[in-house]
Design a protein around this motif. Structure first.
Motif, mmCIF file in Angstrom:
data_model
loop_
_atom_site.group_PDB
_atom_site.id
_atom_site.type_symbol
_atom_site.label_atom_id
_atom_site.label_comp_id
_atom_site.label_asym_id
_atom_site.label_seq_id
_atom_site.Cartn_x
_atom_site.Cartn_y
_atom_site.Cartn_z
ATOM 1 N N LYS A 19 0.822 -1.207 0.000
ATOM 2 C CA LYS A 19 0.000 0.000 0.000
ATOM 3 C C LYS A 19 0.858 1.260 0.000
ATOM 4 C CE LYS A 19 -3.988 1.958 2.349
ATOM 5 N NZ LYS A 19 -3.723 3.238 2.889
ATOM 6 N N ASP A 22 1.998 3.601 -3.631
ATOM 7 C CA ASP A 22 0.800 4.036 -4.340
ATOM 8 C C ASP A 22 1.069 4.376 -5.809
ATOM 9 O OD1 ASP A 22 -1.967 4.309 -4.015
ATOM 10 O OD2 ASP A 22 -1.793 6.502 -3.986
ATOM 11 N N ARG A 25 1.000 1.278 -8.256
ATOM 12 C CA ARG A 25 -0.114 0.335 -8.163
ATOM 13 C C ARG A 25 -0.635 -0.055 -9.534
ATOM 14 N NH1 ARG A 25 -3.789 1.910 -3.858
ATOM 15 N NH2 ARG A 25 -4.882 0.008 -4.259
#
Length: 110
Positions: A19, A22, A25
């Motif tokens: 996570k 970012d 992603r």
């Protein structure tokens, strides 16, 4: 496409990892969340680097299993249920159904 197994009472948490990255992603939060919802999965985004939601995944899984035991959906005593109690001495720590704090205190030998 990926599809989860169709096994009754199985607890699956879809964890999106990294996570903290970012910018790199490949799947949006919305896509992953929608996939989880359509397949009746719990969903968390996690980061091992920061520790975000790592423990929460295990806690969510454990809470869901305990809720299913309390509701009667899962029975650890039944062979093939997929779960079982550990050490017999730990079974005594589990509060009997319907027992309030007064009943538990009466059972205590302290």
């Amino acid at each position: 496409p990926l599809s989860p197994p169709n096994i009754p009472n199985i607890i699956i948490i879809l964890c999106g990892n990294k996570k903290d990255l970012d910018a790199d992603r490949e799947v949006t939060f919305l896509e992953a969340s929608r996939f989880a919802q359509e397949n009746e999965l719990m969903f968390l985004e996690t980061s091992a680097l920061t520790g975000e939601n790592v423990e929460e995944g295990f806690l969510k899984c454990a809470r869901t299993i305990l809720n299913k035991i309390d509701s009667g959906e899962l029975d650890p005593e039944r062979m093939g249920s997929g779960i079982q109690y550990g050490d017999a001495s730990l079974r005594q720590l589990r509060q009997p159904r319907g027992a309030g704090p007064a009943q538990i205190k009466q059972q205590c030998n302290c």
